[in-house]
Design a protein around this motif. Sequence first.
Motif, short mmCIF file in Angstrom:
data_model
loop_
_atom_site.label_atom_id
_atom_site.label_comp_id
_atom_site.label_asym_id
_atom_site.label_seq_id
_atom_site.Cartn_x
_atom_site.Cartn_y
_atom_site.Cartn_z
N GLN A 138 45.88 46.45 40.64
CA GLN A 138 46.35 45.19 41.21
C GLN A 138 47.80 44.91 40.79
O GLN A 138 48.64 44.54 41.61
CB GLN A 138 45.46 44.03 40.78
CG GLN A 138 45.85 42.70 41.41
CD GLN A 138 45.03 41.53 40.89
OE1 GLN A 138 44.68 41.49 39.70
NE2 GLN A 138 44.70 40.60 41.77
N LEU A 140 49.84 37.25 37.05
CA LEU A 140 48.46 37.73 36.91
C LEU A 140 47.79 37.21 35.65
O LEU A 140 46.57 37.32 35.50
CB LEU A 140 48.45 39.25 36.91
CG LEU A 140 48.83 39.92 38.23
CD1 LEU A 140 48.95 41.42 38.06
CD2 LEU A 140 47.82 39.58 39.33
N ASP A 161 45.04 35.52 42.35
CA ASP A 161 45.29 36.96 42.49
C ASP A 161 46.79 37.27 42.47
O ASP A 161 47.26 38.17 43.17
CB ASP A 161 44.66 37.51 43.77
CG ASP A 161 43.14 37.40 43.76
OD1 ASP A 161 42.55 37.56 42.67
OD2 ASP A 161 42.56 37.16 44.83
N GLY A 162 47.53 36.49 41.69
CA GLY A 162 48.95 36.75 41.55
C GLY A 162 49.84 36.13 42.60
O GLY A 162 51.06 36.33 42.57
#
Length: 456
Positions: A439, A421, A301-302
Amino acid sequence: MSGFQQTSRRQFLQGVAATGVASLLLPGSQRAFGYQAANDRPVFATIGLRNQGWSITNKSFQFADFAALADVDSNVLGVNVERVEKKQGKKPDAYKDYRKVLDRKDIDAVMIATPDHWHTKIAVEAMYAGKDVYCEKPLTLTIDEGKLIEKVVKETGRVFQVGTMQRSESGQRFLQAIALIRAGRIGTVKKVTCGINGMVASPVIPKTSVPEGLDWDFWLGPAPKVDYRALPKLREGYGGGVPLYSNCHYSFRNWHEYSGGKLTDWGAHHVDIASWALGASDTGPSKVTPVEYSLPVEYKDGHPVADDQYNAATSFKIRVDMPNDVEMIITSEGDNGILFEGTEGRFFVNRGKIVGKPVEDLKDNPLPEGAIEEVYGGKISKNHTANFIEGMNSRKQPISDVWSHNRMLEICHLSNIAMRLGRELKWDAAKRQIVGDEQANSFLSREARKGFEINM
């Protein structure tokens, strides 16, 4: 009058003239660069003193007096207090806490050379304290920090220079490159490639005791609270005297918690010149695509999963869609520098050379007189501090202003977000937001650790 305000106007002018920037004193000015009396020089303080902090201080003695220094490492602070005393003949006051510098009414400007994650907090608080600011690049850790700095510059009217020295000190070749583009010497620009080199991955870096004299909690400041990590082997050359691998001095550049890897380190130089040449310093990209890249640790999730190794990208090829259908490539491969390609030619420029047929053609077809000065916006200052003080004197923003810097740095920040990402990002340059990706937009800012919020 304090000991930092004794230099006469004649002595000061002689020093300025020796650097080729005597025009810094504007016609009709009733004082030199200080703000108390006709014979004053400006009074500076430096916050953050390792490596680049000393470098920018050392280049500024001919223009300013240093009344104070601040650093969270008492060893670094002590060494530089001695250096400054030897240079200017008077010992500066020394502080661990930069806020004591900002409380000083006699200090006109601060030079900030802390790790990147501290830049915005100190800069904003300095402006509200009535100080002009010189801050090292990259200016910010996040895109929203750049917006905040712009807001405060406008609100306070302070002069703010970013330390992108390729615009002046090491910039003659780059200014010539921009002049070539503006003169149409390669026709319509179609592609620009910024070679900024990659980084090496680290081994696992163990937790260890904090070095004596370093206030680790204060060094972390707005960043998350973590353990100090280092391997005992010392770095050689630039940044010597510190561990080769750590999450602190020098190596902070390799961690997203404190910096942005090569994208914001060298990218802050070459992407800046490329954007300037393209006339895109007040606009931005429409899309950023990570074509190829390598991250040294796993991400979810980065966010990096491992906390014991460097986490900034080690190699990369980023494609950036710029205005007027120009393709920008930011790559870790090839020679460090900028390759401009147009419909009628191409040339390459870096700090050591400018080469290509359009450059060779200058022998028989030189640029118009004043073309390079026109790029710069006037007489070229070969010392970045001189240009800063010129701005302090005129109350105009210097050549390395926050707006153009933030616009190009948005490209670098977006490139990092895209790699973290693993997808392309569409950018609304007017709203300064990522399009349709909640996001990704969450990475435009970062909450400060409690107790280290910006005081506004």
